[in-house]
Each structure stands twice: as structure tokens, then as C-alpha cells.
Design a protein around this motif. Structure first.
Motif, PDB file in Angstrom:
ATOM      1  N   ARG A   7      86.436 -55.779 -37.974  1.00 44.82           N
ATOM      2  CA  ARG A   7      87.849 -55.661 -37.629  1.00 44.82           C
ATOM      3  C   ARG A   7      88.172 -54.228 -37.198  1.00 44.82           C
ATOM      4  N   THR A  11      89.702 -53.039 -33.632  1.00 41.54           N
ATOM      5  CA  THR A  11      90.955 -52.281 -33.594  1.00 41.54           C
ATOM      6  C   THR A  11      90.818 -51.053 -32.697  1.00 41.54           C
ATOM      7  N   LEU A  63      96.211 -58.365 -29.510  1.00 42.84           N
ATOM      8  CA  LEU A  63      96.507 -58.121 -30.926  1.00 42.84           C
ATOM      9  C   LEU A  63      95.924 -59.212 -31.817  1.00 42.84           C
ATOM     10  N   MET A  66      92.285 -58.426 -32.068  1.00 40.38           N
ATOM     11  CA  MET A  66      92.056 -57.233 -32.886  1.00 40.38           C
ATOM     12  C   MET A  66      92.149 -57.559 -34.377  1.00 40.38           C
ATOM     13  N   ASN A  67      93.020 -58.495 -34.755  1.00 41.03           N
ATOM     14  CA  ASN A  67      93.252 -58.796 -36.156  1.00 41.03           C
ATOM     15  C   ASN A  67      92.464 -59.996 -36.667  1.00 41.03           C
ATOM     16  N   LYS A  68      91.540 -60.488 -35.852  1.00 40.40           N
ATOM     17  CA  LYS A  68      90.712 -61.609 -36.284  1.00 40.40           C
ATOM     18  C   LYS A  68      89.917 -61.239 -37.528  1.00 40.40           C
TER      19      LYS A  68
END
Length: 69
Positions: A7, A11, A63, A66-68
């Protein structure tokens, strides 16, 4: 084994992608500046408002990626 990103690395890539996207759109909009200059101020304002919001379109999928987990 399949390569998977953490993660944190997603990011970092995502942040730089957003910065690059904003820069790219800024360059594209700036390329139209001479063409837009003769327009009335209200039309210029609408154009720049729309152009300023265009970068938001790819933001949600980026987004989410990115937050998976």
C-alpha cells in the motif's frame, strides 16, 4: 509468485502520478492560452474552471487503487 505492491508503494506512485497529471493538464491548458485570450472574460472563466476540474476525473480510480488492501 505474482508481484504485488504494498500500500505504501502504491501511495508514493499515486502521489507522483497526481502531481504529474496536474502538471500535464496545466501544460495542455497553457498551450491554449493564446487561442482563449480574445474570448470574453466570462467564457475564459468557464474554460479555466472546466479545465481546472478535468484532473479530478481520473482521481477516484487512482485513489481506489492507492488504498487497495
Amino acid at each position: 509468485e505474482e508481484f504485488s505492491m504494498t500500500r505504501g508503494s502504491r501511495t508514493i506512485i499515486g502521489v507522483f502520478s497526481i502531481i504529474g497529471l496536474i502538471g500535464l493538464i496545466g501544460l495542455i491548458v497553457a498551450a491554449f492560452a493564446n487561442w482563449i485570450a480574445p474570448w470574453p472574460i466570462w467564457a475564459q472563466s468557464l474554460f479555466y474552471l472546466g479545465a481546472g476540474l478535468v484532473w479530478l476525473l481520473p482521481l477516484k480510480p487512482l485513489l481506489v487503487w492507492m488504498n487497495k488492501a
